[in-house]
Write an enzyme that holds these catalytic residues in place. Structure first.
Site, PDB file in Angstrom:
ATOM      1  N   ALA A  80     -40.730 -14.261   9.812  1.00 50.68           N
ATOM      2  CA  ALA A  80     -39.888 -15.004   8.872  1.00 50.68           C
ATOM      3  C   ALA A  80     -40.724 -15.881   7.950  1.00 50.68           C
ATOM      4  CB  ALA A  80     -38.892 -15.868   9.649  1.00 50.68           C
ATOM      5  N   TYR A 112     -35.899 -31.445  29.345  1.00 52.01           N
ATOM      6  CA  TYR A 112     -35.396 -31.573  27.977  1.00 52.01           C
ATOM      7  C   TYR A 112     -36.176 -32.610  27.179  1.00 52.01           C
ATOM      8  CZ  TYR A 112     -31.686 -28.210  28.042  1.00 52.01           C
ATOM      9  OH  TYR A 112     -31.006 -27.018  28.052  1.00 52.01           O
ATOM     10  N   ASN A 162     -36.607  -9.787  11.085  1.00 55.06           N
ATOM     11  CA  ASN A 162     -36.993  -9.855  12.502  1.00 55.06           C
ATOM     12  C   ASN A 162     -38.108  -8.820  12.712  1.00 55.06           C
ATOM     13  OD1 ASN A 162     -36.989  -9.655  15.445  1.00 55.06           O
ATOM     14  ND2 ASN A 162     -34.945 -10.571  15.388  1.00 55.06           N
ATOM     15  N   PRO A 163     -39.166  -9.144  13.454  1.00 58.01           N
ATOM     16  CA  PRO A 163     -40.206  -8.132  13.688  1.00 58.01           C
ATOM     17  C   PRO A 163     -39.685  -6.936  14.483  1.00 58.01           C
ATOM     18  CG  PRO A 163     -40.911 -10.310  14.497  1.00 58.01           C
ATOM     19  CD  PRO A 163     -39.488 -10.439  14.079  1.00 58.01           C
ATOM     20  N   HIS A 211     -25.468 -24.822  18.544  1.00 51.59           N
ATOM     21  CA  HIS A 211     -25.806 -25.166  19.935  1.00 51.59           C
ATOM     22  C   HIS A 211     -26.244 -26.613  20.080  1.00 51.59           C
ATOM     23  CE1 HIS A 211     -26.473 -20.590  20.848  1.00 51.59           C
ATOM     24  NE2 HIS A 211     -25.211 -20.920  20.710  1.00 51.59           N
ATOM     25  N   GLY A 247     -34.494 -14.076  12.767  1.00 59.49           N
ATOM     26  CA  GLY A 247     -35.130 -14.520  14.007  1.00 59.49           C
ATOM     27  C   GLY A 247     -34.193 -14.735  15.172  1.00 59.49           C
TER      28      GLY A 247
HETATM   29  P1  OAD Z   1     -34.221 -15.154  21.340  1.00 59.16           P
HETATM   30  O1  OAD Z   1     -35.410 -15.732  22.047  1.00 59.16           O
HETATM   31  O2  OAD Z   1     -33.226 -14.392  22.112  1.00 59.16           O
HETATM   32  O3  OAD Z   1     -34.692 -14.196  20.159  1.00 59.16           O
HETATM   33  C1  OAD Z   1     -35.698 -14.542  19.264  1.00 59.16           C
HETATM   34  C2  OAD Z   1     -35.794 -13.434  18.220  1.00 59.16           C
HETATM   35  O4  OAD Z   1     -36.750 -13.848  17.258  1.00 59.16           O
HETATM   36  C3  OAD Z   1     -36.248 -12.083  18.742  1.00 59.16           C
HETATM   37  O5  OAD Z   1     -35.364 -11.078  18.269  1.00 59.16           O
HETATM   38  C4  OAD Z   1     -37.652 -11.903  18.150  1.00 59.16           C
HETATM   39  O6  OAD Z   1     -37.931 -10.524  17.821  1.00 59.16           O
HETATM   40  C5  OAD Z   1     -37.535 -12.741  16.888  1.00 59.16           C
HETATM   41  N1  OAD Z   1     -38.819 -13.288  16.384  1.00 59.16           N
HETATM   42  C6  OAD Z   1     -39.908 -13.650  17.071  1.00 59.16           C
HETATM   43  N2  OAD Z   1     -40.868 -14.140  16.265  1.00 59.16           N
HETATM   44  C7  OAD Z   1     -40.345 -14.099  15.000  1.00 59.16           C
HETATM   45  C8  OAD Z   1     -40.831 -14.481  13.704  1.00 59.16           C
HETATM   46  N3  OAD Z   1     -42.045 -15.017  13.525  1.00 59.16           N
HETATM   47  N4  OAD Z   1     -40.012 -14.293  12.648  1.00 59.16           N
HETATM   48  C9  OAD Z   1     -38.768 -13.747  12.793  1.00 59.16           C
HETATM   49  N5  OAD Z   1     -38.263 -13.389  13.988  1.00 59.16           N
HETATM   50  C10 OAD Z   1     -39.031 -13.559  15.077  1.00 59.16           C
HETATM   51  O7  OAD Z   1     -33.574 -16.398  20.597  1.00 59.16           O
HETATM   52  P2  OAD Z   1     -32.129 -16.605  20.010  1.00 59.16           P
HETATM   53  O8  OAD Z   1     -31.588 -15.339  19.449  1.00 59.16           O
HETATM   54  O9  OAD Z   1     -32.209 -17.813  19.137  1.00 59.16           O
HETATM   55  O10 OAD Z   1     -28.596 -20.563  23.554  1.00 59.16           O
HETATM   56  O11 OAD Z   1     -31.302 -16.993  21.283  1.00 59.16           O
HETATM   57  C11 OAD Z   1     -29.981 -17.415  21.079  1.00 59.16           C
HETATM   58  C12 OAD Z   1     -29.581 -18.421  22.082  1.00 59.16           C
HETATM   59  O12 OAD Z   1     -29.891 -17.955  23.388  1.00 59.16           O
HETATM   60  C13 OAD Z   1     -30.294 -19.754  22.039  1.00 59.16           C
HETATM   61  O13 OAD Z   1     -29.771 -20.625  21.063  1.00 59.16           O
HETATM   62  C14 OAD Z   1     -30.013 -20.283  23.399  1.00 59.16           C
HETATM   63  C15 OAD Z   1     -30.426 -19.056  24.151  1.00 59.16           C
HETATM   64  O14 OAD Z   1     -30.067 -18.898  25.399  1.00 59.16           O
HETATM   65  C16 OAD Z   1     -28.190 -21.703  24.161  1.00 59.16           C
HETATM   66  O15 OAD Z   1     -28.953 -22.565  24.516  1.00 59.16           O
HETATM   67  C17 OAD Z   1     -26.700 -21.821  24.305  1.00 59.16           C
END
Ligand code: OAD
Length: 257
Positions: free
Chosen positions: A248, A78, A230-231, A134, A204
């Site tokens: 984004a 971390y 989102n892509p 979070h 995103g």
């Molecule tokens: P993810 O890693 O699951 O998803 C990231 C998303 O961003 C995907 O849908 C990609 O397609 C999209 N993406 C990638 N590059 C991008 C860009 N340049 N512009 C726009 N979108 C883009 O991440 P989260 O959804 O944030 O939880 O995950 C949610 C939670 O899961 C996190 O906060 C964490 C994790 O486990 C905890 O720590 C409790």
């Protein structure tokens, strides 16, 4: 020879639709995930880890059990991520959301930003009505007293870091680990915003982690129009009135103008 009829441009249509929705909204609620910080160079949990940490599985490190079993390993990981977040800069997507908040406020409309990110980039970009669902990796708390500090932008000297508040305490990051509750004040604010917004802008996030993902459906059920940036398509794309497929950092400045 006749000119062919103009072809529909789905991107231009979605962008125009999103702009219209934002221009007349009375309350915009935004939900962001790791994708909005990708262009700031912050790796997501689900993207490949860098060489130093490639043997570490986030799903097994981000738990209270992992911290209890090996606090040194978990806090080293971390701290490495904390310093990466501090070294990163907000990108045009974070800045566009801060601009959107100022514009809405100027015409007495509401703006609520819900983020699943722990990197602190929205605050640094200037967003103010912000709820970090979070937690924040920039803040660490004592395991005994629960008091928090923002450690300086240098690596901890000892791992696990001792608490400055209690000789028996350790410092742990103020993030929500798998199996832990989200901060209650953020949950209440998010629930209220999802029920009352008329536009829900989702940026995103794969929207696979609950309860955060549930706020999209909650907003849609209460009549909000949904814009997705989102892509890739996600499980929640079916709720979206405007789907913008791309990065984004490019699309949000275009949308906000
Ligand atoms: P993810 O890693 O699951 O998803 C990231 C998303 O961003 C995907 O849908 C990609 O397609 C999209 N993406 C990638 N590059 C991008 C860009 N340049 N512009 C726009 N979108 C883009 O991440 P989260 O959804 O944030 O939880 O995950 C949610 C939670 O899961 C996190 O906060 C964490 C994790 O486990 C905890 O720590 C409790």
């Amino acid at each position: 020879m006749s000119t062919p009829p103009p072809q529909p441009d789905p991107h231009a249509d979605a962008l125009a639709r999103a702009r219209d929705l934002l221009a007349t909204a009375r309350h915009v609620c935004v939900l962001t995930g790791a994708g909005i910080s990708a262009e700031s160079g912050i790796p997501t949990f689900r993207s490949s880890m860098n060489a130093l940490w490639k043997d570490f599985d986030p799903a097994t490190l981000a738990t209270p059990q992992a911290f209890a079993a090996d606090p040194e390993r978990v806090t080293r990981w971390y701290d490495h991520r904390r310093l990466g977040c501090l070294a990163a800069q907000p990108n045009p997507a974070h800045l566009a959301l801060a601009t959107l908040e100022r514009r809405l406020r100027a015409r007495n409309a509401d703006f609520t930003l819900l983020t699943q990110n722990v990197d602190g980039l929205h605050r640094r970009a200037g967003s103010t009505n912000l709820h970090e669902l979070h937690g924040s990796i920039l803040s660490w708390r004592c395991t005994v007293t629960a008091r928090s500090i923002d450690p300086p932008p240098t690596p901890f000297e000892r791992f696990p870091p001792p608490s400055p508040f209690d000789p028996a305490g350790l410092l742990r990051p103020n993030v929500v680990w798998f199996g832990e509750m989200l901060p209650e004040d953020a949950l209440i604010a998010a629930d209220e915003a999802a029920r009352t917004c008329d536009v829900m802008l989702v940026v995103g996030t794969a929207a696979e982690v609950f309860p955060a993902a549930g706020f999209i459906e909650l907003a849609a059920r209460h009549g909000a129009r949904v814009i997705e940036v989102n892509p890739e398509a996600t499980a929640f794309s079916r709720f979206a009135d405007a789907k913008l497929r791309g990065k984004a950092g490019e699309l949000l400045p275009e949308m906000v103008g």
